[in-house]
Design an enzyme around this catalytic site. Structure first.
Site, mmCIF file in Angstrom:
data_model
loop_
_atom_site.group_PDB
_atom_site.id
_atom_site.type_symbol
_atom_site.label_atom_id
_atom_site.label_comp_id
_atom_site.label_asym_id
_atom_site.label_seq_id
_atom_site.Cartn_x
_atom_site.Cartn_y
_atom_site.Cartn_z
ATOM 1 N N HIS A 170 0.880 -1.174 0.000
ATOM 2 C CA HIS A 170 0.000 0.000 0.000
ATOM 3 C C HIS A 170 0.917 1.222 0.000
ATOM 4 O O HIS A 170 1.998 1.185 0.593
ATOM 5 C CB HIS A 170 -0.831 0.120 1.268
ATOM 6 N N ASP A 198 2.198 2.068 3.411
ATOM 7 C CA ASP A 198 3.155 1.135 4.029
ATOM 8 C C ASP A 198 4.575 1.593 3.752
ATOM 9 O O ASP A 198 5.477 1.424 4.580
ATOM 10 C CB ASP A 198 3.095 -0.272 3.400
HETATM 11 C C1 XUL Z 1 -7.547 -6.429 4.897
HETATM 12 C C2 XUL Z 1 -6.785 -6.881 3.714
HETATM 13 C C3 XUL Z 1 -5.934 -5.869 3.041
HETATM 14 C C4 XUL Z 1 -5.905 -6.002 1.561
HETATM 15 C C5 XUL Z 1 -5.163 -4.897 0.849
HETATM 16 O O1 XUL Z 1 -8.304 -7.402 5.503
HETATM 17 O O2 XUL Z 1 -6.820 -8.039 3.381
HETATM 18 O O3 XUL Z 1 -4.660 -5.955 3.553
HETATM 19 O O4 XUL Z 1 -5.300 -7.206 1.189
HETATM 20 O O5 XUL Z 1 -5.654 -3.644 1.139
#
Ligand code: XUL
Ligand code: CO
Length: 437
Positions: free
Chosen positions: A102, A105
């Site tokens: 992300h 992150d």
């Molecule tokens: C949350 C989840 C996230 C997604 C990406 O439950 O799985 O980490 O994978 O945003």
């Protein structure tokens, strides 16, 4: 360059009989099965958030970080670069071919979106060079549209169009970066796209907003020529009480309503499937049947806890049915298997994270090998073909060609049809599966 992972020698495949905790027992990356290597089938990825960003806070008791990592201290941008160095060292030591991230992150949020983007640019520029140097590839990128307080009432589904616009600007930037880094996919997990109470929610309006948002992402993908796959990640609840992307079938209905079913697929997570009251193989089979199976977030829940515990997969037998569905579907294409999983809170050492990924990858590899052997034996596939063989008959063809109720009633009477029940053979089939696990 030395990092917290440097004490660990690169992990090698040693085979099922090794007792070395720092070796692969099943993940022989180059082993060829069903015409491709295991690495090509699984396309495994490590995720940035759980592995390098989560400090070990207890989700209920809160409190302090219990994981001590040098990048949790100091000036945020310098820390972000330190974290990047450690992450690529980690990927290499595990021989992990892919990573996922992300935006938030990778680099800290700034005072404005412009500042946040500049922070991201500075770290991802270096990430791009590290990817070239190491050969580690990007399975997918995504924008965090759920952690910051501005998103508490939704991102695309927020009652405030300014939040929608902000989220759109954020996705534009991360989608463009994902393209620049050669990402194979771009993921949208609607963490805040749902509601806490219907008392303050115009559900129809919010779905229209979400549909428009996704269409705009599709338009931008084509505008910039991004060739990766767009993926929605279903989850029924957490953090909201009810999320709109509840499960594969719900996502398909949503995509169809907004004319996006040929543009967007799903990234299915094991623990999200079980939270929705499904088996993981149900979610995989449903997405495959609807033509939207894209990628996998590999993890597991805990039957007694019932929330999204995001544990590493450790039971290969439980994953064989899902692997079989993936094989039947013809593989994941641009997708892969991302470890959206974190170590337990008491596993505070860097080596714990290495061992968690070894175990997870061994579990996926072993499950895949079992499913491949089962598939190659043809034993299940023959029973399945036989079960539906009647549909190859003239009657089956006529029904598919659109036979009316009148025509079918006439046929039943004219031919005195009196179909007999046949065993579903469930136990025999379960025994067949057990021969291969
Ligand atoms: C949350 C989840 C996230 C997604 C990406 O439950 O799985 O980490 O994978 O945003
Ligand atoms: Co996930």
């Amino acid at each position: 360059m030395s990092t917290v992972y440097s004490t660990v020698e690169p992990i090698q495949y040693e085979g099922p009989h090794t007792s070395n905790p720092l070796a692969y027992r099943w993940y022989d990356a180059k082993r060829v099965v069903l015409g491709k290597t295991l690495a090509e089938h699984l396309r495994p990825a490590a995720c940035y958030w759980h592995t390098f960003c989560w400090g070990g806070q207890d989700p209920f008791a809160l409190g302090d970080n219990v994981l001590d990592r040098p990048w949790f201290r100091g000036e945020p941008m310098a820390a972000a670069q330190l974290k990047l160095d450690a992450a690529f060292d980690f990927f290499q030591r595990l021989n992990m071919p892919f990573w996922c991230f992300h935006d938030r992150d990778v680099s800290p949020e700034g005072a404005t979106l412009r500042e946040s983007n500049a922070n991201l640019d500075a770290v991802l520029e270096r990430a791009g060079r590290k990817m070239q140097d190491t050969g580690v590839q990007l399975l997918w990128g995504t924008a965090n549209l759920f952690s910051h307080g501005r998103f508490m009432s939704g991102a695309a589904t927020n009652p405030d169009p300014e939040v929608y616009a902000y989220a759109a600007a954020q996705v534009k930037h991360v989608l463009e970066w994902t393209q620049r880094l050669g990402g194979a996919n771009y993921v949208l997990w609607g963490g805040r796209e749902g509601y806490e109470t219907l008392l303050n929610t115009d559900l129809r309006r919010e779905l229209d907003q979400y549909g428009r948002f996704l269409a705009a992402v599709v338009e931008h993908k084509h505008k910039i020529g991004f060739t990766g796959t767009l993926l929605i990640e279903p989850k029924p609840q957490e953090p909201t009480k009810h999320q709109y992307d509840y499960d594969s079938a719900t996502v398909y209905g949503f995509l169809k309503r907004y004319g996006l079913e040929n543009e967007v697929k799903v990234n299915l997570e094991v623990n999200h499937a079980t939270l929705a009251g499904h088996s993981f193989e149900h979610e995989v089979a449903t997405a495959a049947a609807l033509g939207i199976l894209g990628s996998i977030d590999a993890n597991r829940g805990d039957e007694q806890l019932g929330w999204d515990t995001d544990q590493f997969p450790n039971n290969h037998v439980a994953l064989v049915p899902a692997m079989l569905e993936i094989i039947r579907f013809g593989g994941l294409g641009s997708g892969g298997m991302n470890f959206d999983a974190k170590v337990r809170r008491q596993s505070i050492d860097p080596v714990d994270q290495i061992e968690a990924h070894i175990g997870g990858l061994d579990t996926l590899a072993r499950a895949f090998l079992c499913a491949a052997a089962l598939y190659e034996s043809g034993d299940l596939e023959r029973v399945l073909q036989d079960r539906y063989a009647g549909w190859n008959s003239e009657l089956g063809q006529a029904i598919h060609a659109g036979a009316s109720l009148d025509a079918l009633a006439e046929r039943v009477h004219a031919q005195s049809l009196s179909p007999q029940a046949r065993s579903g053979r469930q136990e025999r089939l379960e025994n067949i599966v057990n021969r291969f696990v």
